[in-house]
Design a protein around this motif. Structure first.
Motif, PDB file in Angstrom:
ATOM      1  N   ARG A 154     -10.506  50.890  49.911  1.00 31.06           N
ATOM      2  CA  ARG A 154     -10.412  51.879  49.587  1.00 31.06           C
ATOM      3  C   ARG A 154      -9.130  52.738  50.205  1.00 31.06           C
ATOM      4  NH1 ARG A 154     -16.984  53.483  50.186  1.00 31.06           N
ATOM      5  NH2 ARG A 154     -17.327  52.911  47.794  1.00 31.06           N
ATOM      6  N   GLY A 155      -8.859  52.465  51.216  1.00 33.11           N
ATOM      7  CA  GLY A 155      -7.449  53.068  51.842  1.00 33.11           C
ATOM      8  C   GLY A 155      -6.478  53.018  50.873  1.00 33.11           C
TER       9      GLY A 155
ATOM     10  N   ALA B 103     -10.717  58.442  52.859  1.00 38.20           N
ATOM     11  CA  ALA B 103     -11.392  57.176  53.195  1.00 38.20           C
ATOM     12  C   ALA B 103     -12.519  57.381  54.109  1.00 38.20           C
ATOM     13  CB  ALA B 103     -10.443  56.227  53.577  1.00 38.20           C
TER      14      ALA B 103
ATOM     15  N   TYR C 151      -7.177  54.833  47.257  1.00 34.02           N
ATOM     16  CA  TYR C 151      -7.020  56.209  47.378  1.00 34.02           C
ATOM     17  C   TYR C 151      -5.499  56.585  47.450  1.00 34.02           C
ATOM     18  CZ  TYR C 151     -11.780  57.700  47.705  1.00 34.02           C
ATOM     19  OH  TYR C 151     -13.257  57.888  47.344  1.00 34.02           O
TER      20      TYR C 151
ATOM     21  N   ARG D 207     -17.268  50.187  58.843  1.00 33.07           N
ATOM     22  CA  ARG D 207     -16.641  50.023  57.452  1.00 33.07           C
ATOM     23  C   ARG D 207     -17.764  49.590  56.295  1.00 33.07           C
ATOM     24  NH1 ARG D 207     -11.090  49.081  57.293  1.00 33.07           N
ATOM     25  NH2 ARG D 207     -10.308  49.892  59.009  1.00 33.07           N
TER      26      ARG D 207
ATOM     27  N   ALA E 159     -13.590  55.568  44.041  1.00 31.58           N
ATOM     28  CA  ALA E 159     -14.497  54.676  44.728  1.00 31.58           C
ATOM     29  C   ALA E 159     -15.329  53.726  44.141  1.00 31.58           C
ATOM     30  CB  ALA E 159     -15.368  55.578  45.664  1.00 31.58           C
TER      31      ALA E 159
ATOM     32  N   SER F  96      -9.343  55.357  59.953  1.00 32.41           N
ATOM     33  CA  SER F  96      -8.807  56.630  59.303  1.00 32.41           C
ATOM     34  C   SER F  96      -8.457  57.586  60.597  1.00 32.41           C
ATOM     35  CB  SER F  96     -10.032  57.194  58.651  1.00 32.41           C
ATOM     36  OG  SER F  96     -10.257  56.426  57.468  1.00 32.41           O
TER      37      SER F  96
ATOM     38  N   ASP G  20      -6.516  50.964  56.135  1.00 31.20           N
ATOM     39  CA  ASP G  20      -7.332  49.677  55.789  1.00 31.20           C
ATOM     40  C   ASP G  20      -7.334  48.699  57.214  1.00 31.20           C
ATOM     41  OD1 ASP G  20      -8.308  50.606  53.461  1.00 31.20           O
ATOM     42  OD2 ASP G  20      -6.846  49.170  52.128  1.00 31.20           O
TER      43      ASP G  20
ATOM     44  N   ASN H 130     -16.394  56.337  53.329  1.00 27.36           N
ATOM     45  CA  ASN H 130     -16.983  55.362  53.984  1.00 27.36           C
ATOM     46  C   ASN H 130     -18.114  55.922  54.973  1.00 27.36           C
ATOM     47  OD1 ASN H 130     -15.159  53.514  53.177  1.00 27.36           O
ATOM     48  ND2 ASN H 130     -13.919  53.456  54.934  1.00 27.36           N
TER      49      ASN H 130
END
Length: 404
Positions: free
Chosen positions: A139-140, A332, A143, A401, A131, A285, A281, A336
């Motif tokens: 981040r999606g 994620a 990760y 986000r 992160a 999620s 993204d 977030n």
């Protein structure tokens, strides 16, 4: 110049964590493929297999709180010491399992699985480093890259481990796993750069007490999410926590066949991971988490009604797609929803809460198997997954986000 140096260190850390995760994933995937048949080979009943999983498995009673405290401490005193400790723990744990193999006494496996489970204390630290090296909007995908490094070795390592165990016994497999953890230790010591400054190194007893209280109380605004993840963890501990041992006893599946199943799961997981990360993204999620749970229902139903090895391979491959949608979406969503300065604590706190609720599940699955047979743990887990779907749909909200 300082900005360039910072970017260089972030890139170096991401490469180091990814490489270390690849080595640890190789060791872990081999261990998962052979561990339950190995315990059964020592004459232990399925309830003992479940007990060992409850002690040192992914959501074990020791593993989960350790993840929380180490994630919390890594926010304050640094990331690197905990990654070093995780790999040292892997070497020690595998060494104790080797003693159990040499003596034929499964009691040595109790500390062995606790120490090997403690390698998972690296999870919140790894995820925090990722992160810190990624933009929120990506981040999606970041990760997913980390998860791919963990799953990719599973394409070949479990089958290799199962083949070695079938041909030469379990000891060569355990020796190779210890070597892999040792190589990961060398990478961390040599190449990882610390990201937490010295100014944040003071930890008081008052802070430790406050952190301990947080261990059992979900944070305000995320209670629905925490309870949903905990119920999901319990359901999967019942349904699949002892699957390899159950397939060995009920259907006569060999260690090599278990390795092939794991390899196919890792293949579909790895191939699905990158597009899933991009999907997270784009759509968020929560939809991806719901998709994952829905995909898992035919997998559990299939293990209840099908009996052939090719069918088990296909089911486990589908489970890889389900896992590919679940793991990065879970990471994620939590990242977030958390302040940047508390990422390690937040990621470890969720793992600890899941563990405190879910740790009895594998032991209960073993008791259900010994008392009622193969179908009982799978039926109980199936009901738990349905409950998880309802809770996720009703109780969990998608984070903003820019919340982090």
């Amino acid at each position: 110049m300082a900005e360039e140096t910072g970017a260089s260190h972030r890139g170096r850390n991401l490469r180091t964590v990814t490489a270390k995760t690849f080595l640890n994933g190789m060791a872990s995937s081999m261990l998962r493929a052979v561990m339950q048949p190995f315990v059964l080979s020592l004459g232990a009943p399925m309830s003992v297999v479940g007990l060992l999983e409850s002690l040192g498995g992914m959501r074990g009673i020791f593993t989960a709180p350790l993840q929380y405290y180490c994630g919390w401490l890594s926010d304050r005193i640094g990331r690197k010491p905990f990654l070093i400790a995780a790999n040292l723990s892997g070497v020690l744990g595998i060494s104790l399992i080797v003693v159990g193999a040499l003596t034929g006494n499964w009691l040595w496996l109790v500390p062995g699985v606790i120490f090997t489970g403690a390698t998972l204390l690296a999870d919140p630290v790894d995820q925090s480093l990722v992160a810190e090296s990624s933009q929120v909007s990506r981040r999606g995908a970041s990760y997913s890259l980390l998860v791919m490094a963990w799953t990719a070795p599973g394409i070949f390592a479990p089958a290799l481990g199962g083949w070695l165990a079938g041909r030469w016994g379990f000891l060569p497999v355990f020796g190779l796993e210890a070597l892999l953890y040792a190589l990961g230790l060398v990478l961390v010591v040599r190449f990882l750069r610390e990201t937490i400054g010295a100014g944040r190194s003071q930890v008081t007893w008052r802070e430790i007490k406050a952190a301990t209280r947080k261990l059992v109380v979900p944070p305000q605004g995320l209670r629905g999410y925490y309870w949903t993840m905990a119920v999901d963890s319990f359901a999967w501990g019942l349904a699949l926590g002892l699957l390899f041992g159950m397939l060995t006893l009920t259907h006569g599946i060999t260690t090599f066949q278990l390795g092939i199943m794991s390899s196919f799961m890792a293949l579909t997981w790895t191939l699905s991971q990158w597009p899933v990360g991009r999907l997270i993204d784009r759509v968020g999620s929560k939809p991806v988490l719901l998709l994952s749970l829905v995909l898992s229902l035919p997998v559990l139903a299939g293990f209840m009604v099908l009996t052939t090895f090719p069918a088990f391979v296909a089911l486990y491959a589908l489970l890889g797609v389900s896992a590919a949608t679940w793991v990065p979406a879970q990471m994620a969503m939590l990242a977030n929803s958390s302040p940047e300065r508390e990422l390690g604590e937040s990621l470890g706190r969720l793992a600890a809460f899941q563990g405190l609720i879910g740790f009895p599940a594998p032991f209960l699955a073993g008791l259900l198997y010994d008392a009622f047979g193969y179908l009982a743990p799978l039926l109980a887990g199936f009901a738990g997954v349905i409950l998880s779907i309802v809770m996720l749909a009703v109780l969990v909200k998608e984070p903003q986000r820019d919340a982090a």
